[in-house]
Every structure is written in C-alpha cells, then in structure tokens.
Design an enzyme around this catalytic site. Structure first.
Site, PDB file in Angstrom:
ATOM      1  N   SER A 160       0.854  -1.184   0.000  1.00 44.46           N
ATOM      2  CA  SER A 160       0.000   0.000   0.000  1.00 44.46           C
ATOM      3  C   SER A 160       0.888   1.231   0.000  1.00 44.46           C
ATOM      4  CB  SER A 160      -0.877   0.013   1.253  1.00 44.46           C
ATOM      5  OG  SER A 160      -1.468   1.279   1.458  1.00 44.46           O
ATOM      6  N   TYR A 186       0.053   0.118  10.686  1.00 39.42           N
ATOM      7  CA  TYR A 186      -0.320  -0.211   9.311  1.00 39.42           C
ATOM      8  C   TYR A 186       0.851   0.056   8.371  1.00 39.42           C
ATOM      9  CZ  TYR A 186      -2.944  -0.308   4.909  1.00 39.42           C
ATOM     10  OH  TYR A 186      -3.385  -0.600   3.641  1.00 39.42           O
TER      11      TYR A 186
END
Length: 321
Positions: A160, A186
């Site tokens: 990501s 994350y």
C-alpha cells in the site's frame, strides 16, 4: 536479478480494470491461490483470474460468506478456510491446497486488515503485522514447494502507499515498548509486505518464482471497517455529504494492478519491484503526490533480509531450499 524500480511501457493505467488487464490472457490449466478472495479487491481479482480459465483456490476466514459472494461466479473456484492470524489454520490450509493441486502458478497475498485498535494474535503479536505480513510469510513458506513445482510462478503481495508511513522497527515489531499507533502499525505492516516481496524474489528467481509488491490505489472497501466516517472525512476520503473522493478507484480498478502483476507478459523475466497503476512504480521524490511513489526504505535489500530473518524467528517457519 531484481528488476529496476522504474516504469515500463504498459498499455494500462490508473483507471484500467482487472478484467481489462486479464482480457485475452489464457490461464487454462493454471492454478491460482488468492487470500481474502471474497471481499473488496479480492472478489474482483478472483473474477478476473477465473475468467482466464484458471482454477482459483480462495482462502477465506468467513467460509459461508465466501460461498455466498462467489456462488454465481462462473469458473472453477474452491473455497478453503484460512485465518492468517492463526498458525494452525495456515498449516491446515496449506495441507488442503496440496490435496487439491501439485503446483501453484500464481499466489496473490491479498487479505489484510487496516488501522484497527490494538489487538494481538494468540502468540501476542500485534494484529496488523501478524495478519498482513507474518501470516502471508508463513503461508508462502508452506506453499513454497507447490510454487517451485510450477517452474514459472508468480507471487503478488498486496502492499500500500501506506508504506510511506514506515514505522518498521525490527526491535519492537509488536509495539511492546512503543505506544501503539494504528497508522504507524499499518505503515509497518505494508512496508513489511513490500520488503517481503523484494527478498522473496531474490530467493525465488533461481527456482522459477518471481515476486511483486502492489499498491492498489485508494478504494472504498471493507478494509476501512475500523475507521469512522468522521476520520475518513478528515483525511479527505469523503466529503461532508458522504461522497467518496473522485480520485478513489472502483474495486474493479483497484484490483487491476494485482491482476496485471499476476498475468502480464510484460513482466516475464522480471520481479522484486513495487507496482502501482498497472505499471512498475517510480521512486518517490519531493514532487511525488502523497498517494503514489516508492519510498526508499522498501528498496533496502539489507533491511529486507533482516526482516526475513526476524520473520523466520517469529513464525518458527523457514523456506525449504
């Protein structure tokens, strides 16, 4: 040899869809494994790949939901239980896959969680790192013999743009000494995904296995389940009326780069790169928009190797020679 981290002449781009990318590709007789292939991007990835004639095996934490979602999808699809936060489930899934097939041509490590409150798996590992990275590390190791047996396999790892947040701390991967920050966690997990693809490709190339990391783009999917609408409005993902930002992709568009990395003949003989918008991503600079670009730490081969060693230690799993 790891390919250059530089864009190539791809006929696809930002708004291409997974089915457009897969159009004309014939994977009849090939076997594909997709984790989380029944929600969001995973569903569209499965739809595109099964449309090429491939047999697709879906790893699903919620098997009944997966059956409902995929019930009307034409093609050969097998659904097997898989919880990436549970080592025993990963081992059982790998054993079940081996009963279905003698080889895997494409593995798409798609499943993920994002920005959740602090949670830990049964080993005490932080949930985002444990699920997004360690779970897929463990799974890929267990499926390694089947990938090698294909002779020309690809592993696609969903990373990501969140990797730019970094947060990777090899001395405190599980936030035992740091204060927990859901976005830092994350960023750490997504950085780990990209670094995993980098080192996996280095080990896999001599064995006919190439690996790619993918940024799918900004997409409204169940991945955002842990975020309030207020948070998403504050980040600019939605406006005050609840309309998604115009730059966001549809799920069909979001699945395109994963599919491109899985099937594109342009990537034959290549690997170890981070891809976005159906192309190899460009290295980030001061002028790069926040939503794209490859940040230097995920191209650090020494860091990738160190993370690999740490991952073997934490999982107790090693890749067979």
């Amino acid at each position: 040899m790891t390919s250059a981290q530089a864009p190539i002449a791809s006929p696809f781009g930002y708004r291409s869809t997974a089915r457009e990318v897969a159009d004309g590709i014939d994977l009849s007789g090939k076997v594909v494994v997709v984790t989380g292939g029944y929600s969001g991007l995973g569903t569209e990835t499965v739809r595109a790949l099964v449309g090429t004639g491939a047999k697709v095996i879906v790893g699903a934490r919620r098997v009944e939901q997966a059956r409902e979602v995929l019930a009307d999808m034409p093609g050969e699809i097998a659904i097997l239980p898989l919880d990436l936060s549970a080592p025993a489930s990963i081992d059982a899934f790998a054993e079940a896959v081996a009963q279905h097939t003698a080889r895997i041509d494409i593995l798409v490590n798609n499943a993920a969680i994002m920005a959740c409150p602090l949670a830990r798996d049964e080993r005490g590992y932080e949930a985002q790192f444990a699920t997004n990275h360690l779970g897929h590390f463990h799974l890929t190791a267990r499926l390694w013999p089947l990938l090698k047996a294909a002779g020309n396999a690809r592993v696609v790892v969903l990373s990501s743009i969140g990797h730019r947040l970094n947060g990777l701390d090899l001395d405190d991967l599980n936030f035992e000494r740091r204060d927990y920050d859901k976005w830092l966690a994350y960023g750490q997990a997504k950085s780990a995904n990209a670094l995993f693809a980098l080192h996996l490709d280095k080990l896999g190339e001599p064995r006919g296995v190439r690996a790619f990391a993918v940024h799918p783009g900004g997409i409204a999917t169940p991945l955002q389940r842990h975020l309030t609408m207020e948070e998403q409005v504050a980040m600019g993902w939605y406006d005050e009326e609840g309309n998604v930002h115009e730059a966001f992709k549809s799920t069909e568009e979001g699945a395109a780069t994963s599919t491109w990395c899985a099937v594109s003949p342009l990537l034959d003989g290549m690997g170890g790169v981070y891809c976005e918008d159906c192309n190899i991503g460009a290295v980030a600079s001061e002028d790069t928009p926040r939503g794209s670009g490859v940040y230097p730490h995920i191209r650090d081969e020494a860091l990738a190797e160190a993370l690999w060693v740490k991952s073997e230690e934490l999982t107790g799993v090693k890749f067979a020679p």
